[in-house]
Motif scaffolding. Structure first.
Motif, PDB file in Angstrom:
ATOM      1  N   ALA A   1     -11.638 -13.639   0.233  1.00 59.04           N
ATOM      2  CA  ALA A   1     -10.862 -14.423  -0.776  1.00 59.04           C
ATOM      3  C   ALA A   1      -9.355 -14.156  -0.863  1.00 59.04           C
ATOM      4  O   ALA A   1      -9.077 -12.781  -0.394  1.00 59.04           O
ATOM      5  CB  ALA A   1     -11.489 -14.327  -1.951  1.00 59.04           C
ATOM      6  N   TYR A   2      -8.500 -14.826  -1.208  1.00 63.68           N
ATOM      7  CA  TYR A   2      -7.157 -14.541  -1.164  1.00 63.68           C
ATOM      8  C   TYR A   2      -6.802 -13.257  -1.902  1.00 63.68           C
ATOM      9  O   TYR A   2      -6.042 -12.441  -1.434  1.00 63.68           O
ATOM     10  CB  TYR A   2      -6.319 -15.856  -1.991  1.00 63.68           C
ATOM     11  N   ASP A   3      -7.460 -13.090  -3.077  1.00 68.00           N
ATOM     12  CA  ASP A   3      -7.205 -12.014  -4.030  1.00 68.00           C
ATOM     13  C   ASP A   3      -7.999 -10.632  -3.195  1.00 68.00           C
ATOM     14  O   ASP A   3      -8.006  -9.673  -3.969  1.00 68.00           O
ATOM     15  CB  ASP A   3      -7.520 -12.129  -5.373  1.00 68.00           C
ATOM     16  N   GLU A   4      -8.654 -10.767  -2.241  1.00 68.36           N
ATOM     17  CA  GLU A   4      -8.960  -9.768  -1.388  1.00 68.36           C
ATOM     18  C   GLU A   4      -8.455  -9.121  -0.343  1.00 68.36           C
ATOM     19  O   GLU A   4      -8.649  -8.063   0.282  1.00 68.36           O
ATOM     20  CB  GLU A   4     -10.417  -9.897  -1.000  1.00 68.36           C
TER      21      GLU A   4
ATOM     22  N   TRP B   1       0.127  -4.693   2.782  1.00 70.09           N
ATOM     23  CA  TRP B   1      -0.012  -5.536   1.743  1.00 70.09           C
ATOM     24  C   TRP B   1      -1.504  -5.220   1.235  1.00 70.09           C
ATOM     25  O   TRP B   1      -2.268  -4.921   2.013  1.00 70.09           O
ATOM     26  CB  TRP B   1       0.208  -7.100   1.954  1.00 70.09           C
ATOM     27  N   ASP B   2      -1.535  -5.289  -0.076  1.00 73.43           N
ATOM     28  CA  ASP B   2      -2.863  -5.382  -0.644  1.00 73.43           C
ATOM     29  C   ASP B   2      -2.994  -6.501  -1.772  1.00 73.43           C
ATOM     30  O   ASP B   2      -2.371  -5.967  -2.926  1.00 73.43           O
ATOM     31  CB  ASP B   2      -3.120  -4.038  -1.056  1.00 73.43           C
ATOM     32  N   PHE B   3      -3.559  -7.510  -1.556  1.00 71.52           N
ATOM     33  CA  PHE B   3      -3.485  -8.548  -2.574  1.00 71.52           C
ATOM     34  C   PHE B   3      -4.355  -8.278  -4.026  1.00 71.52           C
ATOM     35  O   PHE B   3      -4.305  -8.956  -4.985  1.00 71.52           O
ATOM     36  CB  PHE B   3      -3.824 -10.061  -1.936  1.00 71.52           C
ATOM     37  N   ARG B   4      -5.158  -7.490  -3.760  1.00 71.72           N
ATOM     38  CA  ARG B   4      -6.142  -7.094  -4.805  1.00 71.72           C
ATOM     39  C   ARG B   4      -5.272  -6.430  -6.084  1.00 71.72           C
ATOM     40  O   ARG B   4      -5.660  -6.354  -6.880  1.00 71.72           O
ATOM     41  CB  ARG B   4      -7.210  -5.809  -4.256  1.00 71.72           C
ATOM     42  N   LYS B   5      -3.999  -5.697  -5.657  1.00 73.47           N
ATOM     43  CA  LYS B   5      -3.324  -5.402  -6.761  1.00 73.47           C
ATOM     44  C   LYS B   5      -2.464  -6.441  -7.652  1.00 73.47           C
ATOM     45  O   LYS B   5      -2.100  -6.247  -8.575  1.00 73.47           O
ATOM     46  CB  LYS B   5      -2.077  -4.497  -5.941  1.00 73.47           C
TER      47      LYS B   5
ATOM     48  N   MET C   1       0.816  -1.124  -0.108  1.00 68.60           N
ATOM     49  CA  MET C   1       0.054  -0.116  -0.073  1.00 68.60           C
ATOM     50  C   MET C   1       0.829   1.395   0.068  1.00 68.60           C
ATOM     51  O   MET C   1       1.926   1.189   0.860  1.00 68.60           O
ATOM     52  CB  MET C   1      -0.864  -0.125   1.376  1.00 68.60           C
ATOM     53  N   THR C   2       0.590   2.264  -0.539  1.00 70.02           N
ATOM     54  CA  THR C   2       1.090   3.537  -0.545  1.00 70.02           C
ATOM     55  C   THR C   2       0.676   4.148   0.951  1.00 70.02           C
ATOM     56  O   THR C   2      -0.259   3.552   1.695  1.00 70.02           O
ATOM     57  CB  THR C   2       0.492   4.496  -1.646  1.00 70.02           C
ATOM     58  N   ASP C   3       1.452   4.963   1.413  1.00 71.89           N
ATOM     59  CA  ASP C   3       1.063   5.729   2.508  1.00 71.89           C
ATOM     60  C   ASP C   3      -0.349   6.297   2.586  1.00 71.89           C
ATOM     61  O   ASP C   3      -1.150   6.069   3.674  1.00 71.89           O
ATOM     62  CB  ASP C   3       2.178   7.006   3.017  1.00 71.89           C
ATOM     63  N   ALA C   4      -0.904   6.758   1.524  1.00 70.58           N
ATOM     64  CA  ALA C   4      -2.060   7.355   1.421  1.00 70.58           C
ATOM     65  C   ALA C   4      -3.399   6.135   1.657  1.00 70.58           C
ATOM     66  O   ALA C   4      -4.261   6.429   2.220  1.00 70.58           O
ATOM     67  CB  ALA C   4      -2.431   8.116  -0.068  1.00 70.58           C
ATOM     68  N   GLU C   5      -2.819   5.027   0.886  1.00 71.92           N
ATOM     69  CA  GLU C   5      -3.895   4.076   0.995  1.00 71.92           C
ATOM     70  C   GLU C   5      -3.848   3.390   2.137  1.00 71.92           C
ATOM     71  O   GLU C   5      -4.864   2.856   2.772  1.00 71.92           O
ATOM     72  CB  GLU C   5      -3.381   2.946  -0.096  1.00 71.92           C
ATOM     73  N   ARG C   6      -2.653   3.400   2.849  1.00 74.92           N
ATOM     74  CA  ARG C   6      -2.674   2.645   4.087  1.00 74.92           C
ATOM     75  C   ARG C   6      -3.596   3.735   5.307  1.00 74.92           C
ATOM     76  O   ARG C   6      -4.226   3.177   6.167  1.00 74.92           O
ATOM     77  CB  ARG C   6      -1.167   2.757   4.715  1.00 74.92           C
ATOM     78  N   ASP C   7      -3.583   5.131   5.149  1.00 78.47           N
ATOM     79  CA  ASP C   7      -3.915   5.713   5.886  1.00 78.47           C
ATOM     80  C   ASP C   7      -5.420   5.913   5.998  1.00 78.47           C
ATOM     81  O   ASP C   7      -6.161   5.654   6.904  1.00 78.47           O
ATOM     82  CB  ASP C   7      -3.285   7.374   5.780  1.00 78.47           C
ATOM     83  N   GLU C   8      -5.809   5.642   4.615  1.00 85.20           N
ATOM     84  CA  GLU C   8      -7.363   5.518   4.162  1.00 85.20           C
ATOM     85  C   GLU C   8      -7.865   4.179   4.974  1.00 85.20           C
ATOM     86  O   GLU C   8      -8.808   4.088   5.464  1.00 85.20           O
ATOM     87  CB  GLU C   8      -7.614   5.567   2.881  1.00 85.20           C
ATOM     88  N   PHE C   9      -7.020   3.258   4.727  1.00 86.06           N
ATOM     89  CA  PHE C   9      -7.353   1.778   5.297  1.00 86.06           C
ATOM     90  C   PHE C   9      -7.628   1.690   6.471  1.00 86.06           C
ATOM     91  O   PHE C   9      -8.568   1.291   7.245  1.00 86.06           O
ATOM     92  CB  PHE C   9      -6.345   0.659   4.670  1.00 86.06           C
TER      93      PHE C   9
END
Length: 147
Positions: free
Chosen positions: A69-72, A139-143, A1-9
């Protein structure tokens, strides 16, 4: 995750798994949390094993994750050291927000996130722990589908 994605999560997710170190080994528990200015804030019952563990050894690990799911699958792992902020237990005594590292902002965020309130209420059983991360992994397995 980017820092912005991490903060949003971390702003959106509701439950952290907090692992402390006790006399008889690791102890992991779910806990609500706040994420503010690069720190994770835990609102812990002061008569819990978690609280007792952290008073003896303030090191801890925290995982916040989501997906079925794994890809989520996605998540954040934080290791750091907990410090007590404000009175124990927290009863709402006035604090200097600068010396308390943003506690008043955290309490507003926490009250809105978990209770739909504008202001934090205090039950005299909880207190705040501020965790300044030493290490953050995400981590973000959606990517994976983009690879």
């Amino acid at each position: 995750m980017t820092d912005a994605e991490r903060d949003e999560f971390l702003a959106a997710e509701r439950t952290a798994r907090v692992a402390t170190i006790g006399a008889d080994g690791p102890h992991a528990t779910p806990l609500w949390f706040g994420w503010h200015d690069g720190c994770i804030w835990l609102y812990s019952i002061t008569r819990s094993r978690r609280w007792a563990d952290l008073q003896k050894d303030p090191r801890l690990a925290i995982v916040v994750d989501a997906g079925d799911a794994y890809d989520e699958l996605r998540g954040v792992e934080i290791t750091g050291v907990a410090e007590v902020v404000a009175e124990v237990p927290r009863i709402g005594e006035p604090v200097d927000d600068v010396s308390c590292g943003g506690l008043l902002d955290v309490e507003k965020l926490f009250a809105a996130k978990y209770f739909g309130l504008v202001e934090m209420f205090h039950d005299g059983r909880h207190a705040w722990l501020k965790v300044t991360p030493i290490k953050i992994s995400s981590w973000d397995f959606r990517k994976l589908a983009d690879l």
